[in-house]
Design a protein around this motif. Structure first.
Motif, PDB file in Angstrom:
ATOM      1  N   ARG A   1       1.717   4.002  -0.273  1.00  0.00           N
ATOM      2  CA  ARG A   1       2.179   2.827   0.458  1.00  0.00           C
ATOM      3  C   ARG A   1       1.847   1.548  -0.302  1.00  0.00           C
ATOM      4  O   ARG A   1       2.665   0.628  -0.394  1.00  0.00           O
ATOM      5  CB  ARG A   1       1.526   2.790   1.838  1.00  0.00           C
ATOM      6  N   ALA A   2       0.649   1.468  -0.882  1.00  0.00           N
ATOM      7  CA  ALA A   2       0.255   0.285  -1.645  1.00  0.00           C
ATOM      8  C   ALA A   2       1.143   0.110  -2.872  1.00  0.00           C
ATOM      9  O   ALA A   2       1.580  -1.000  -3.195  1.00  0.00           O
ATOM     10  CB  ALA A   2      -1.214   0.390  -2.061  1.00  0.00           C
TER      11      ALA A   2
ATOM     12  N   ALA B   1       4.212   1.175  -3.226  1.00  0.00           N
ATOM     13  CA  ALA B   1       5.547   0.780  -2.782  1.00  0.00           C
ATOM     14  C   ALA B   1       5.591  -0.699  -2.434  1.00  0.00           C
ATOM     15  O   ALA B   1       6.563  -1.406  -2.765  1.00  0.00           O
ATOM     16  CB  ALA B   1       5.969   1.626  -1.577  1.00  0.00           C
ATOM     17  N   GLU B   2       4.543  -1.206  -1.767  1.00  0.00           N
ATOM     18  CA  GLU B   2       4.514  -2.614  -1.404  1.00  0.00           C
ATOM     19  C   GLU B   2       4.443  -3.504  -2.642  1.00  0.00           C
ATOM     20  O   GLU B   2       5.097  -4.552  -2.699  1.00  0.00           O
ATOM     21  CB  GLU B   2       3.318  -2.878  -0.490  1.00  0.00           C
ATOM     22  N   VAL B   3       3.646  -3.091  -3.635  1.00  0.00           N
ATOM     23  CA  VAL B   3       3.547  -3.876  -4.862  1.00  0.00           C
ATOM     24  C   VAL B   3       4.878  -3.900  -5.604  1.00  0.00           C
ATOM     25  O   VAL B   3       5.327  -4.944  -6.098  1.00  0.00           O
ATOM     26  CB  VAL B   3       2.430  -3.314  -5.766  1.00  0.00           C
ATOM     27  N   ARG B   4       5.542  -2.725  -5.682  1.00  0.00           N
ATOM     28  CA  ARG B   4       6.845  -2.682  -6.359  1.00  0.00           C
ATOM     29  C   ARG B   4       7.873  -3.562  -5.652  1.00  0.00           C
ATOM     30  O   ARG B   4       8.669  -4.273  -6.293  1.00  0.00           O
ATOM     31  CB  ARG B   4       7.343  -1.228  -6.423  1.00  0.00           C
ATOM     32  N   GLU B   5       7.858  -3.517  -4.318  1.00  0.00           N
ATOM     33  CA  GLU B   5       8.809  -4.324  -3.549  1.00  0.00           C
ATOM     34  C   GLU B   5       8.548  -5.814  -3.765  1.00  0.00           C
ATOM     35  O   GLU B   5       9.493  -6.597  -3.945  1.00  0.00           O
ATOM     36  CB  GLU B   5       8.677  -3.979  -2.063  1.00  0.00           C
ATOM     37  N   GLN B   6       7.284  -6.197  -3.773  1.00  0.00           N
ATOM     38  CA  GLN B   6       6.941  -7.592  -3.989  1.00  0.00           C
ATOM     39  C   GLN B   6       7.328  -8.057  -5.397  1.00  0.00           C
ATOM     40  O   GLN B   6       7.873  -9.147  -5.578  1.00  0.00           O
ATOM     41  CB  GLN B   6       5.446  -7.795  -3.761  1.00  0.00           C
TER      42      GLN B   6
ATOM     43  N   TYR C   1      -7.854  -5.693  -2.248  1.00  0.00           N
ATOM     44  CA  TYR C   1      -6.727  -6.625  -2.201  1.00  0.00           C
ATOM     45  C   TYR C   1      -7.148  -8.033  -2.586  1.00  0.00           C
ATOM     46  O   TYR C   1      -6.397  -8.740  -3.269  1.00  0.00           O
ATOM     47  CB  TYR C   1      -6.097  -6.635  -0.808  1.00  0.00           C
TER      48      TYR C   1
ATOM     49  N   THR D   1      -2.075  -7.506  10.773  1.00  0.00           N
ATOM     50  CA  THR D   1      -1.143  -6.500  10.242  1.00  0.00           C
ATOM     51  C   THR D   1      -1.507  -5.111  10.736  1.00  0.00           C
ATOM     52  O   THR D   1      -0.695  -4.436  11.369  1.00  0.00           O
ATOM     53  CB  THR D   1      -1.155  -6.515   8.708  1.00  0.00           C
TER      54      THR D   1
ATOM     55  N   GLU E   1      -6.627  -0.344   8.854  1.00  0.00           N
ATOM     56  CA  GLU E   1      -6.292   0.854   8.101  1.00  0.00           C
ATOM     57  C   GLU E   1      -7.103   2.061   8.580  1.00  0.00           C
ATOM     58  O   GLU E   1      -8.180   1.922   9.153  1.00  0.00           O
ATOM     59  CB  GLU E   1      -6.520   0.621   6.611  1.00  0.00           C
TER      60      GLU E   1
END
Length: 376
Positions: A101-102, A104-109, A171, A290, A293
């Motif tokens: 998930r981390a 994917a979020e970094v790639r999207e950003q 983070y 958010t 976790e």
């Protein structure tokens, strides 16, 4: 792993064959049999080991565990080995999900930032074409230098992001690595008007383009409770947090601050419990806007369960004197715990993160809730 256990069993059987009167050989044979799930045979071997050496406390402990596993196996319940394997499998799944998930979020950003940069670049290129006839050699050289700096900044930022992801940093450290990817100290004007981060007290060096602020936030009179307790030394930060929690000087106001304090109190269960007690349950959703976790949720459950056991021992010691301070404190703690757990269920993504809790953690939640309802 299974092959190593079988090899250990073979070595132990050879040892027993060579020296049948040696308790250590029977003990190792019993442990190996238990590791293979052959609990009745393990009980026999461990009984032989305790007979030969009654003072061996470790053999007696393993014998009790093997007998318990025989009973669980008879009742078709999970044995100690099966429960351990299930917990390890749950943790592996959870870690894999969090990592993916981390990433994917970094790639999207990064993709969104790249698209934004491309759009801006095209807009600048179009504007430059419209004014091409008016651009002098000096202006063209300046714009080329600016474009090179922008491109270098982009490369530095992307390199810092990939490096942070590869190192699996926290983070807040990820943010620092990205923000400082291409910063360089410069001199300000002679009038001492600073336009960047002050690198040292009394220094004119700064980083242009950033709002003025001190590197040491603890000099600010408006610092948070945790920063006031710190006293300017990172090594003393958690000691300051503990003193502040004992004195009741506030609670973390954000998820970042919560995780910072929580990590620093990793080996202090009572400190973590005081930290949870300092948080108003109604404000929990403002701290974790958010999500909380799954890893943090599991640690919170462990802390509440450990504190419950400690309070049980305290209240049992004062059972002969009801309505004492310990009794009242236990009731107040139980009420707060119940409200805290209820507020946790209302956080964003709670149902998703709760699926990653192991069986042991779910059992602890049930015990804490039952105790809190009884006491409150």
């Amino acid at each position: 792993a299974l092959g190593r256990v079988e090899e250990s069993l073979s070595d132990a059987e050879q040892s027993v064959g060579l020296q049948p009167s040696l308790a250590k050989g029977h003990y190792r044979r019993g442990v190996a049999l238990a590791g293979l799930g052959r609990y009745p045979e393990a009980v026999s071997a461990l009984e032989r080991a305790t007979t030969l050496d009654p003072a061996d406390a470790l053999a007696a402990e393993q014998l009790a565990q093997a007998r318990d596993d025989v009973e669980k196996q008879r009742q078709k319940l999970p044995t100690s080995r099966e429960a351990q394997e299930e917990d390890e499998e749950e943790r592996a799944k959870r870690d894999k999900f969090v990592t993916k998930r981390a990433e994917a979020e970094v790639r999207e950003q990064m993709h969104a930032q790249w698209l934004q940069a491309q759009t801006k670049k095209k807009a600048l290129a179009g504007k430059a074409l419209e004014q091409a006839e008016q651009i002098s050699n000096a202006r063209l050289s300046a714009e080329l230098s600016s474009a090179k700096r922008a491109d270098q900044h982009k490369q530095d930022t992307e390199r810092a992001k990939f490096q942070a992801v590869a190192q699996r940093v926290e983070y807040d450290q990820f943010e620092q690595m990205v923000a400082g990817a291409s910063l360089k100290p410069t001199k300000t004007k002679a009038d001492s008007q600073l336009s960047g981060v002050i690198l040292a007290a009394g220094s004119n060096a700064s980083v242009p383009g950033l709002a003025p602020r001190l590197i040491n936030p603890y000099a600010d009179s408006q610092a948070s409770a945790g920063e006031r307790w710190l006293g300017g030394s990172k090594e003393r930060e958690m000691e300051g947090v503990q003193r502040g929690l004992v004195a009741g000087e506030g609670a973390p106001s954000s998820c970042k601050e919560f995780l910072k304090w929580w990590k620093g109190l990793e080996k202090d269960v009572s400190g973590r419990f005081r930290m949870l007690r300092a948080i108003e349950p109604a404000l929990l959703s403002k701290i974790f806007r958010t999500e909380m976790e799954a890893e943090v949720l599991g640690e919170v459950i462990d802390t509440l369960h450990s504190s419950m056991n400690a309070q049980r021992a305290t209240t049992h010691a004062t059972a002969a004197a009801p309505h004492t301070t310990s009794e009242e404190e236990a009731n107040a703690a139980a009420t707060h715990t119940l409200q805290f757990l209820n507020a946790t269920t209302k956080l964003a993504r709670f149902e998703l993160n709760a699926k990653f809790l192991g069986k042991a953690e779910k059992r602890k939640v049930q015990e804490v809730v039952a105790w809190s309802v009884e006491r409150s």
